[in-house]
Design a protein around this motif. Structure first.
Motif, PDB file in Angstrom:
ATOM      1  N   GLU A   1      -2.520  -0.972   0.883  1.00 17.36           N
ATOM      2  CA  GLU A   1      -2.532   0.479   0.697  1.00 17.36           C
ATOM      3  C   GLU A   1      -3.951   1.026   0.804  1.00 17.36           C
ATOM      4  O   GLU A   1      -4.186   2.084   1.389  1.00 17.36           O
ATOM      5  N   LYS A   2      -4.911   0.278   0.271  1.00 17.08           N
ATOM      6  CA  LYS A   2      -6.304   0.704   0.378  1.00 17.08           C
ATOM      7  C   LYS A   2      -6.756   0.722   1.835  1.00 17.08           C
ATOM      8  O   LYS A   2      -7.485   1.623   2.269  1.00 17.08           O
ATOM      9  N   GLN A   3      -6.298  -0.268   2.610  1.00 14.60           N
ATOM     10  CA  GLN A   3      -6.658  -0.300   4.025  1.00 14.60           C
ATOM     11  C   GLN A   3      -6.059   0.886   4.757  1.00 14.60           C
ATOM     12  O   GLN A   3      -6.705   1.491   5.627  1.00 14.60           O
ATOM     13  N   ALA A   4      -4.832   1.250   4.416  1.00 11.28           N
ATOM     14  CA  ALA A   4      -4.198   2.411   5.040  1.00 11.28           C
ATOM     15  C   ALA A   4      -4.976   3.685   4.712  1.00 11.28           C
ATOM     16  O   ALA A   4      -5.151   4.558   5.574  1.00 11.28           O
ATOM     17  N   LEU A   5      -5.453   3.809   3.488  1.00 10.72           N
ATOM     18  CA  LEU A   5      -6.265   4.973   3.118  1.00 10.72           C
ATOM     19  C   LEU A   5      -7.568   4.987   3.906  1.00 10.72           C
ATOM     20  O   LEU A   5      -8.028   6.045   4.356  1.00 10.72           O
ATOM     21  N   LEU A   6      -8.173   3.824   4.081  1.00 10.84           N
ATOM     22  CA  LEU A   6      -9.403   3.734   4.869  1.00 10.84           C
ATOM     23  C   LEU A   6      -9.183   4.190   6.301  1.00 10.84           C
ATOM     24  O   LEU A   6      -9.998   4.936   6.871  1.00 10.84           O
ATOM     25  N   GLU A   7      -8.081   3.761   6.895  1.00  7.65           N
ATOM     26  CA  GLU A   7      -7.854   4.011   8.316  1.00  7.65           C
ATOM     27  C   GLU A   7      -7.227   5.369   8.600  1.00  7.65           C
ATOM     28  O   GLU A   7      -7.049   5.729   9.770  1.00  7.65           O
ATOM     29  N   ALA A   8      -6.880   6.139   7.569  1.00 10.92           N
ATOM     30  CA  ALA A   8      -6.352   7.485   7.795  1.00 10.92           C
ATOM     31  C   ALA A   8      -7.366   8.266   8.633  1.00 10.92           C
ATOM     32  O   ALA A   8      -8.544   8.345   8.272  1.00 10.92           O
ATOM     33  N   PRO A   9      -6.928   8.858   9.755  1.00 10.23           N
ATOM     34  CA  PRO A   9      -7.890   9.471  10.676  1.00 10.23           C
ATOM     35  C   PRO A   9      -8.711  10.614  10.083  1.00 10.23           C
ATOM     36  O   PRO A   9      -9.888  10.756  10.391  1.00 10.23           O
ATOM     37  N   THR A  10      -8.103  11.436   9.236  1.00  6.33           N
ATOM     38  CA  THR A  10      -8.789  12.603   8.695  1.00  6.33           C
ATOM     39  C   THR A  10      -8.626  12.661   7.187  1.00  6.33           C
ATOM     40  O   THR A  10      -7.771  11.985   6.607  1.00  6.33           O
ATOM     41  N   LEU A  11      -9.429  13.498   6.559  1.00  4.13           N
ATOM     42  CA  LEU A  11      -9.321  13.692   5.119  1.00  4.13           C
ATOM     43  C   LEU A  11      -7.950  14.242   4.755  1.00  4.13           C
ATOM     44  O   LEU A  11      -7.351  13.823   3.750  1.00  4.13           O
ATOM     45  N   ALA A  12      -7.422  15.173   5.549  1.00  2.00           N
ATOM     46  CA  ALA A  12      -6.111  15.751   5.264  1.00  2.00           C
ATOM     47  C   ALA A  12      -5.029  14.671   5.269  1.00  2.00           C
ATOM     48  O   ALA A  12      -4.161  14.639   4.385  1.00  2.00           O
ATOM     49  N   GLU A  13      -5.089  13.759   6.237  1.00  2.00           N
ATOM     50  CA  GLU A  13      -4.091  12.692   6.307  1.00  2.00           C
ATOM     51  C   GLU A  13      -4.280  11.685   5.171  1.00  2.00           C
ATOM     52  O   GLU A  13      -3.301  11.159   4.629  1.00  2.00           O
ATOM     53  N   ARG A  14      -5.535  11.447   4.799  1.00  2.00           N
ATOM     54  CA  ARG A  14      -5.778  10.560   3.658  1.00  2.00           C
ATOM     55  C   ARG A  14      -5.239  11.199   2.376  1.00  2.00           C
ATOM     56  O   ARG A  14      -4.673  10.518   1.528  1.00  2.00           O
ATOM     57  N   GLY A  15      -5.403  12.514   2.257  1.00  4.60           N
ATOM     58  CA  GLY A  15      -4.888  13.206   1.081  1.00  4.60           C
ATOM     59  C   GLY A  15      -3.378  13.123   0.981  1.00  4.60           C
ATOM     60  O   GLY A  15      -2.819  12.896  -0.101  1.00  4.60           O
ATOM     61  N   LYS A  16      -2.685  13.298   2.105  1.00  7.23           N
ATOM     62  CA  LYS A  16      -1.216  13.194   2.102  1.00  7.23           C
ATOM     63  C   LYS A  16      -0.774  11.789   1.717  1.00  7.23           C
ATOM     64  O   LYS A  16       0.167  11.614   0.942  1.00  7.23           O
TER      65      LYS A  16
ATOM     66  N   MET B   1     -24.926  -5.640  11.948  1.00  3.57           N
ATOM     67  CA  MET B   1     -24.864  -5.344  10.524  1.00  3.57           C
ATOM     68  C   MET B   1     -24.178  -6.485   9.775  1.00  3.57           C
ATOM     69  O   MET B   1     -23.219  -7.079  10.270  1.00  3.57           O
ATOM     70  N   PRO B   2     -24.631  -6.792   8.553  1.00  3.11           N
ATOM     71  CA  PRO B   2     -23.917  -7.779   7.739  1.00  3.11           C
ATOM     72  C   PRO B   2     -22.609  -7.198   7.227  1.00  3.11           C
ATOM     73  O   PRO B   2     -22.490  -5.977   7.033  1.00  3.11           O
ATOM     74  N   ILE B   3     -21.623  -8.058   7.005  1.00  4.25           N
ATOM     75  CA  ILE B   3     -20.376  -7.616   6.392  1.00  4.25           C
ATOM     76  C   ILE B   3     -20.155  -8.373   5.085  1.00  4.25           C
ATOM     77  O   ILE B   3     -20.559  -9.521   4.930  1.00  4.25           O
ATOM     78  N   PHE B   4     -19.486  -7.680   4.169  1.00  2.00           N
ATOM     79  CA  PHE B   4     -19.177  -8.243   2.858  1.00  2.00           C
ATOM     80  C   PHE B   4     -17.665  -8.169   2.675  1.00  2.00           C
ATOM     81  O   PHE B   4     -17.129  -7.139   2.285  1.00  2.00           O
ATOM     82  N   PRO B   5     -16.926  -9.249   3.002  1.00  2.00           N
ATOM     83  CA  PRO B   5     -15.468  -9.233   2.841  1.00  2.00           C
ATOM     84  C   PRO B   5     -15.087  -9.283   1.358  1.00  2.00           C
ATOM     85  O   PRO B   5     -15.493 -10.193   0.637  1.00  2.00           O
ATOM     86  N   LEU B   6     -14.307  -8.310   0.918  1.00  2.00           N
ATOM     87  CA  LEU B   6     -13.924  -8.242  -0.484  1.00  2.00           C
ATOM     88  C   LEU B   6     -12.554  -7.583  -0.589  1.00  2.00           C
ATOM     89  O   LEU B   6     -12.390  -6.419  -0.227  1.00  2.00           O
ATOM     90  N   ALA B   7     -11.569  -8.335  -1.061  1.00  2.00           N
ATOM     91  CA  ALA B   7     -10.196  -7.842  -1.125  1.00  2.00           C
ATOM     92  C   ALA B   7     -10.037  -6.764  -2.190  1.00  2.00           C
ATOM     93  O   ALA B   7     -10.581  -6.877  -3.292  1.00  2.00           O
ATOM     94  N   GLY B   8      -9.297  -5.724  -1.854  1.00  2.00           N
ATOM     95  CA  GLY B   8      -8.975  -4.682  -2.815  1.00  2.00           C
ATOM     96  C   GLY B   8     -10.102  -3.726  -3.111  1.00  2.00           C
ATOM     97  O   GLY B   8      -9.983  -2.887  -4.003  1.00  2.00           O
ATOM     98  N   VAL B   9     -11.197  -3.838  -2.383  1.00  2.00           N
ATOM     99  CA  VAL B   9     -12.346  -2.963  -2.608  1.00  2.00           C
ATOM    100  C   VAL B   9     -12.499  -2.029  -1.409  1.00  2.00           C
ATOM    101  O   VAL B   9     -12.520  -2.473  -0.265  1.00  2.00           O
ATOM    102  N   LEU B  10     -12.592  -0.748  -1.708  1.00  2.00           N
ATOM    103  CA  LEU B  10     -12.626   0.268  -0.665  1.00  2.00           C
ATOM    104  C   LEU B  10     -13.903   1.091  -0.789  1.00  2.00           C
ATOM    105  O   LEU B  10     -14.316   1.452  -1.886  1.00  2.00           O
ATOM    106  N   LEU B  11     -14.524   1.363   0.348  1.00  2.00           N
ATOM    107  CA  LEU B  11     -15.655   2.282   0.432  1.00  2.00           C
ATOM    108  C   LEU B  11     -15.314   3.337   1.470  1.00  2.00           C
ATOM    109  O   LEU B  11     -14.745   3.021   2.518  1.00  2.00           O
ATOM    110  N   LEU B  12     -15.657   4.596   1.183  1.00  2.00           N
ATOM    111  CA  LEU B  12     -15.400   5.702   2.099  1.00  2.00           C
ATOM    112  C   LEU B  12     -16.667   6.535   2.248  1.00  2.00           C
ATOM    113  O   LEU B  12     -17.547   6.503   1.379  1.00  2.00           O
TER     114      LEU B  12
END
Length: 222
Positions: free
Chosen positions: A184-199, A17-28
């Motif tokens: 902080e955006k990376q930490a939100l991305l890597e949160a294992p579950t929705l509940a942990e991302r919400g916290k 797959m191609p990757i698009f490196p972009l700082a501060g941009v988050l996709l979920l």
């Protein structure tokens, strides 16, 4: 939530797959990210993706201030499927990616037409292909914090729409649009579950409120 008939099954996720490196941009997963594509190598990436599965991996550089052409990137990103596409008269492409699933970089392989490609490891995030159930988010605390946060930021929002939004869409959309740092955006991305991302989201919003007051007393009551 009804499954989109265009969503791939786990066995259909791409091996490269191609990757698009972009700082501060988050996709979920299942969230939508509009992108304005103008650099020639990324125009080529979009063109190739449209002809082969429509998948692009969004990922952040490790150094958000770096200017390298091929920066070191985090090991975890999120793949999105191109779900809308338009051309402009000045040679840009306007696309929307809809998040499919997160991935770990298995290895990077030879690029194509100037853009980078990876072999993604989807296995840690197989559950991303199914919407998460509602009810594990402290909505009362989240909405209370948001009211103060948006007031501090000087933003007006449609509260009826926010209050009626399902947990997954609410948390993921807020994680993407709020002006958090790249780390902080990376930490939100890597949160294992929705509940942990919400916290984590609640914690970041409450911390931003405290920071906005520079320690001069408590923030306004909700």
């Amino acid at each position: 939530m009804t499954r989109n008939p265009f969503d791939p099954e786990f066995s259909q996720l791409p091996a490269m797959m191609p990757i698009f490196p972009l700082a501060g941009v988050l996709l979920l997963p299942r969230a939508r990210l509009p992108l304005n594509i103008f650099e020639p190598r990324y125009l080529a990436m979009v063109e190739d993706a449209l002809g082969s599965g429509r998948m692009i991996g969004m990922i952040q550089p490790l150094d958000p201030a770096g200017r390298e052409r091929e920066p070191a990137v985090y090991s975890c990103g999120c793949a999105g499927r191109i779900t809308s596409f338009a051309e402009t008269d000045d040679g840009r492409c306007l696309i929307t990616l809809t998040g499919v699933a997160r991935f770990e970089i298995g290895r990077e392989v030879e690029g194509a037409r100037g853009y980078r490609r990876v072999v993604p490891d989807w296995r840690p995030f197989r559950a991303d292909l199914e919407p998460e159930s509602c009810g594990d988010i402290d909505r009362h605390r989240l909405l209370g914090a948001l009211k103060t946060y948006f007031r501090v930021q000087g933003l007006s929002v449609d509260w009826k729409s926010i209050e009626s939004t399902l947990d997954e869409r609410l948390v993921n959309s807020l994680a993407m649009i709020c002006p958090f740092t790249p780390g902080e955006k990376q930490a939100l991305l890597e949160a294992p579950t929705l509940a942990e991302r919400g916290k984590l989201l609640i914690g970041l919003v409450e911390m931003a409120i405290l920071d906005s007051h520079d320690g001069d007393g408590p923030p306004p009551k909700h």
